[in-house]
Design an enzyme around this catalytic site. Sequence first.
Site, mmCIF file in Angstrom:
data_model
loop_
_atom_site.group_PDB
_atom_site.id
_atom_site.type_symbol
_atom_site.label_atom_id
_atom_site.label_comp_id
_atom_site.label_asym_id
_atom_site.label_seq_id
_atom_site.Cartn_x
_atom_site.Cartn_y
_atom_site.Cartn_z
ATOM 1 N N ASP A 67 -1.861 -0.477 10.112
ATOM 2 C CA ASP A 67 -0.841 -0.626 9.075
ATOM 3 C C ASP A 67 0.291 0.335 9.122
ATOM 4 O O ASP A 67 0.091 1.296 9.863
ATOM 5 C CB ASP A 67 -1.412 -0.846 7.792
ATOM 6 C CG ASP A 67 -2.546 0.368 7.456
ATOM 7 O OD1 ASP A 67 -2.460 1.490 8.002
ATOM 8 O OD2 ASP A 67 -3.351 0.078 6.607
ATOM 9 N N ASN A 136 -11.002 1.181 -3.899
ATOM 10 C CA ASN A 136 -11.210 -0.034 -4.274
ATOM 11 C C ASN A 136 -11.851 -1.180 -3.429
ATOM 12 O O ASN A 136 -11.779 -2.425 -3.698
ATOM 13 C CB ASN A 136 -9.578 -0.708 -4.905
ATOM 14 C CG ASN A 136 -8.806 -0.562 -3.509
ATOM 15 O OD1 ASN A 136 -9.215 -0.488 -2.522
ATOM 16 N ND2 ASN A 136 -7.500 -1.152 -4.013
ATOM 17 N N HIS A 138 -10.582 -1.575 -0.181
ATOM 18 C CA HIS A 138 -9.752 -2.145 0.733
ATOM 19 C C HIS A 138 -9.929 -1.932 2.088
ATOM 20 O O HIS A 138 -10.735 -0.625 2.383
ATOM 21 C CB HIS A 138 -8.248 -1.894 0.198
ATOM 22 C CG HIS A 138 -7.962 -0.572 0.380
ATOM 23 N ND1 HIS A 138 -6.575 -0.060 -0.095
ATOM 24 C CD2 HIS A 138 -8.033 0.253 1.638
ATOM 25 C CE1 HIS A 138 -6.353 1.096 0.292
ATOM 26 N NE2 HIS A 138 -7.209 1.380 1.227
ATOM 27 N N GLU A 143 -6.076 -5.502 0.044
ATOM 28 C CA GLU A 143 -6.445 -4.996 -1.083
ATOM 29 C C GLU A 143 -7.463 -6.205 -1.761
ATOM 30 O O GLU A 143 -7.435 -7.373 -1.142
ATOM 31 C CB GLU A 143 -5.111 -4.992 -1.963
ATOM 32 C CG GLU A 143 -4.140 -3.982 -1.628
ATOM 33 C CD GLU A 143 -4.487 -2.535 -1.762
ATOM 34 O OE1 GLU A 143 -5.596 -2.279 -1.833
ATOM 35 O OE2 GLU A 143 -3.725 -1.397 -2.006
#
Length: 280
Positions: A67, A136, A138, A143
């Site tokens: 990314d 979280n 991800h 996400e």
Amino acid sequence: MLLILRKTYEDLSQEAARLVADRLRRNPKLVLGLATGSTPLGLYAALIDKHRNEGLDFSKVTTFNLDEYIGIPPAHDQSYHSFMQESLFKHINLDPRYTHVPDGMVRDIEAQCQWYEQRIREVGGIDLQILGIGANGHLAFNEPGSSLGSRTRIKTLSERTVRDNARFFSSMDQVPRYAITMGIGTIMEARELLILASGAAKADAVKAAVEGPITATCPASICQMHQRAYFIIDEAARSKLTQVPIEEVTGREYAAPGYQSLRLGEPSEIFGERRTRERS
Ligand code: PGA
């Protein structure tokens, strides 16, 4: 899914480097998926060490990063281009022509995403994808709520991720809100996944990914569907797992349906597999 437990972050990093080095020695033309973040830094340091002291050769390796932030120029000190340059690329003998990091400054993001997918296909797919896991759950910037079949695309970062990333920027309004990220479908096509998690802050995410249901709410849980997904985690990151009777494990064995565990400190056995596929 294979769960490999190591006592400390340093042990975890060494174990991960052992796996990467093993795959690279078997296949000098390895296509390696790379991750940013603090977790893989120990792995990268160990790989640099192996390059310098053991002659580990990256000259024919192709890399794809997961990314990049949108709107951050490659030369910016918080871009993932810079991160990779500083923490790995400039210390080893990768050919810059074979390294790929999405460009967060392109005008046509959609075309860039399609090109990225096409490049991965052209080189025969990713052999080994290194991954961190977000607090979280991800994977890359996929996400919670991301489609489990998604491809490389633009994503809005969650508030939690923006907060987690704020420490790298001088003020909140400088923290990027968008990124280009490989999709979960893209990641799942890698032949092997190496997921690293360290520290108590990752314990909930590791539990959800390893023991929870497969759900887009925790994108990392999709790794349960991958045939060769290796989690290497340290003691703090495993602290919330309830289904692995670590003390009773006497070797590589099934600790619970669906995954295997290895005792702390025991050499893993993921190195015995011979690769037969050769890329031209
Ligand atoms: P970290 O990030 O390694 O900095 O904890 C991992 C991730 O968000 O994927």
